[in-house]
Design an enzyme around this catalytic site. Structure first.
Site, PDB file in Angstrom:
ATOM      1  N   ASP A  63       0.946  -1.123   0.045  1.00 18.71           N
ATOM      2  CA  ASP A  63      -0.038  -0.112   0.120  1.00 18.71           C
ATOM      3  C   ASP A  63       0.873   1.235   0.064  1.00 18.71           C
ATOM      4  O   ASP A  63       0.491   2.287  -0.575  1.00 18.71           O
ATOM      5  CB  ASP A  63      -0.935  -0.099   1.351  1.00 18.71           C
ATOM      6  CG  ASP A  63      -2.139  -0.891   0.935  1.00 18.71           C
ATOM      7  OD1 ASP A  63      -2.181  -1.709  -0.140  1.00 18.71           O
ATOM      8  OD2 ASP A  63      -2.743  -1.053   1.895  1.00 18.71           O
ATOM      9  N   GLY A  64       1.977   1.330   0.659  1.00 17.28           N
ATOM     10  CA  GLY A  64       3.020   2.422   0.587  1.00 17.28           C
ATOM     11  C   GLY A  64       3.350   2.644  -0.820  1.00 17.28           C
ATOM     12  O   GLY A  64       3.389   3.993  -1.108  1.00 17.28           O
ATOM     13  N   ASN A 137      -5.709   7.973   1.164  1.00 19.33           N
ATOM     14  CA  ASN A 137      -6.297   7.504   2.346  1.00 19.33           C
ATOM     15  C   ASN A 137      -6.490   8.286   3.704  1.00 19.33           C
ATOM     16  O   ASN A 137      -7.837   8.305   3.762  1.00 19.33           O
ATOM     17  CB  ASN A 137      -5.026   6.481   2.975  1.00 19.33           C
ATOM     18  CG  ASN A 137      -5.083   5.210   2.308  1.00 19.33           C
ATOM     19  OD1 ASN A 137      -5.977   4.773   1.696  1.00 19.33           O
ATOM     20  ND2 ASN A 137      -4.228   4.236   3.103  1.00 19.33           N
ATOM     21  N   ASP A 138      -5.573   9.185   3.920  1.00 18.94           N
ATOM     22  CA  ASP A 138      -6.026   9.931   5.194  1.00 18.94           C
ATOM     23  C   ASP A 138      -5.059  11.020   5.430  1.00 18.94           C
ATOM     24  O   ASP A 138      -3.869  11.120   4.875  1.00 18.94           O
ATOM     25  CB  ASP A 138      -5.944   9.024   6.507  1.00 18.94           C
ATOM     26  CG  ASP A 138      -4.813   8.193   6.464  1.00 18.94           C
ATOM     27  OD1 ASP A 138      -3.577   8.814   6.287  1.00 18.94           O
ATOM     28  OD2 ASP A 138      -4.976   7.168   6.917  1.00 18.94           O
ATOM     29  N   ARG A 148       1.984  17.005  25.332  1.00 21.12           N
ATOM     30  CA  ARG A 148       0.565  16.457  26.003  1.00 21.12           C
ATOM     31  C   ARG A 148      -0.534  16.299  24.981  1.00 21.12           C
ATOM     32  O   ARG A 148      -0.421  16.378  24.060  1.00 21.12           O
ATOM     33  CB  ARG A 148       0.181  17.818  26.970  1.00 21.12           C
ATOM     34  CG  ARG A 148       1.358  17.984  28.086  1.00 21.12           C
ATOM     35  CD  ARG A 148       0.841  19.174  29.019  1.00 21.12           C
ATOM     36  NE  ARG A 148       0.962  20.492  28.247  1.00 21.12           N
ATOM     37  CZ  ARG A 148       0.564  21.653  28.630  1.00 21.12           C
ATOM     38  NH1 ARG A 148       0.179  21.933  29.987  1.00 21.12           N
ATOM     39  NH2 ARG A 148       0.809  22.787  27.921  1.00 21.12           N
ATOM     40  N   ASP A 167      -4.601  12.025  21.638  1.00 19.15           N
ATOM     41  CA  ASP A 167      -3.168  11.874  21.069  1.00 19.15           C
ATOM     42  C   ASP A 167      -3.352  12.439  19.590  1.00 19.15           C
ATOM     43  O   ASP A 167      -2.189  12.602  18.916  1.00 19.15           O
ATOM     44  CB  ASP A 167      -2.713  10.321  21.196  1.00 19.15           C
ATOM     45  CG  ASP A 167      -2.351  10.007  22.240  1.00 19.15           C
ATOM     46  OD1 ASP A 167      -2.167  10.942  23.233  1.00 19.15           O
ATOM     47  OD2 ASP A 167      -2.285   8.816  22.696  1.00 19.15           O
ATOM     48  N   GLN A 237       3.018   9.673   3.609  1.00 19.51           N
ATOM     49  CA  GLN A 237       4.070  10.128   2.424  1.00 19.51           C
ATOM     50  C   GLN A 237       4.941  11.095   2.980  1.00 19.51           C
ATOM     51  O   GLN A 237       5.963  11.283   2.405  1.00 19.51           O
ATOM     52  CB  GLN A 237       3.438  10.106   1.278  1.00 19.51           C
ATOM     53  CG  GLN A 237       2.839   8.821   0.769  1.00 19.51           C
ATOM     54  CD  GLN A 237       3.495   7.716   0.496  1.00 19.51           C
ATOM     55  OE1 GLN A 237       4.457   7.792  -0.023  1.00 19.51           O
ATOM     56  NE2 GLN A 237       3.147   6.584   1.257  1.00 19.51           N
TER      57      GLN A 237
END
Length: 281
Positions: A63-64, A137-138, A148, A167, A237
């Site tokens: 996928d990468g 993808n995202d 924090r 996070d 990427q």
């Protein structure tokens, strides 16, 4: 003369198949452009794009590698085919055993494509559109290891939604629903469903859950004052560090990816196989 690009993972088996496929294509009068997988990790507005006129891009890798090839294609309407050489890939349509049969279909024009939605991402710095990226993808906003919890103010279509204390936050397409979003507890979304997924990463408030919104809206993100050590990455990427006054605008792209599909392949069979559900082949 037809021209096909091969984007190949730096893997001995993939490189071997690439050499065989290149000879096979050249013997059929096709000009071949070969690129090895690359990713600098740096956002670069002068990133080299694929040449115009390609009739297809064939990706030999996981996928990468596929995401690198999609980024290379950019806004061009070039069909792309993934051939599996990774561990847990959802973007590869076929195995290496079928490559020459499918390549023959590509040369004869006897293939179908399916459009996969992408997201356009704009980073505003000092109220100026400073960075533009497009993802399949995202887009992921995350805090550093020693930082924090990030406070990520999020609005949908200009209306304030909530401030995620977490996070991080993943904004993904249906295609990206089986990637990082899934690992963070997000839903699996069929690629034909028109929507955008917001998945918080380890939220401080347990009632904060993943959310699916219409693909017709814009998602706006801003950081709280004095935010430090916050990164945004694009399809894994490339990325950059965000500053406290930065804003992100994320919306459906006008340039989807044209993925070559093979008759008889079923999305849910792929999901069952990759995730080892009962009934998977």
């Amino acid at each position: 003369m037809k021209e096909i690009a091969i984007v190949v993972k730096s893997d001995p088996n993939a490189m071997r198949l690439c050499a065989d496929l290149e000879v096979w294509l050249v013997n059929r009068g096709v000009r071949v452009l070969t690129r090895t997988n690359w990713s600098s990790g740096v956002v670069d507005d002068h990133f080299e794009s694929a040449p115009s006129g390609l009739c297809a891009v064939i990706v030999l890798g996981g996928d990468g590698t596929f995401l690198s090839a999609v980024r290379w294609i950019g806004k061009q309407d070039i069909p792309i085919l993934g051939v599996k050489f990774g561990e847990l890939g959802f973007l590869a349509e076929i195995s290496e055993e079928a490559i020459f049969q499918v390549a023959d279909r590509i040369l004869s024009g006897q293939f179908r494509t399916r459009l996969r939605m992408r997201l356009d991402v704009t980073v505003f710095r000092s109220n100026t559109a400073d960075v533009h990226q497009t993802v399949l993808n995202d887009v992921v906003i995350t805090k550093g290891a020693l930082a924090r919890l990030a406070s990520i103010r999020t609005s949908i279509g200009g209306k304030y939604l909530t401030t995620y204390k977490a996070d991080g936050l993943i904004v993904s397409t249906p295609t990206g629903s089986t990637a990082y979003s899934l690992a963070a507890g997000g839903p699996i979304m069929h690629p034909d469903v028109p929507g955008i997924i917001l998945t918080p990463i380890c939220p401080f408030t347990l009632t904060i859950r993943p959310l699916i919104v219409s693909d017709s809206v814009s998602v706006e993100i801003a950081l709280e004052k004095k935010a430090r050590d916050i990164m945004v990455t694009f399809d894994g990427q490339a990325g950059l560090e965000l500053q406290e006054n930065d804003r992100l605008a994320i919306q459906k792209s006008d340039h989807p990816v044209r993925m070559i599909v093979v008759p008889g392949q079923d999305y849910f069979d792929l999901v069952k196989t990759k995730l080892r559900w009962s009934g998977g082949r």
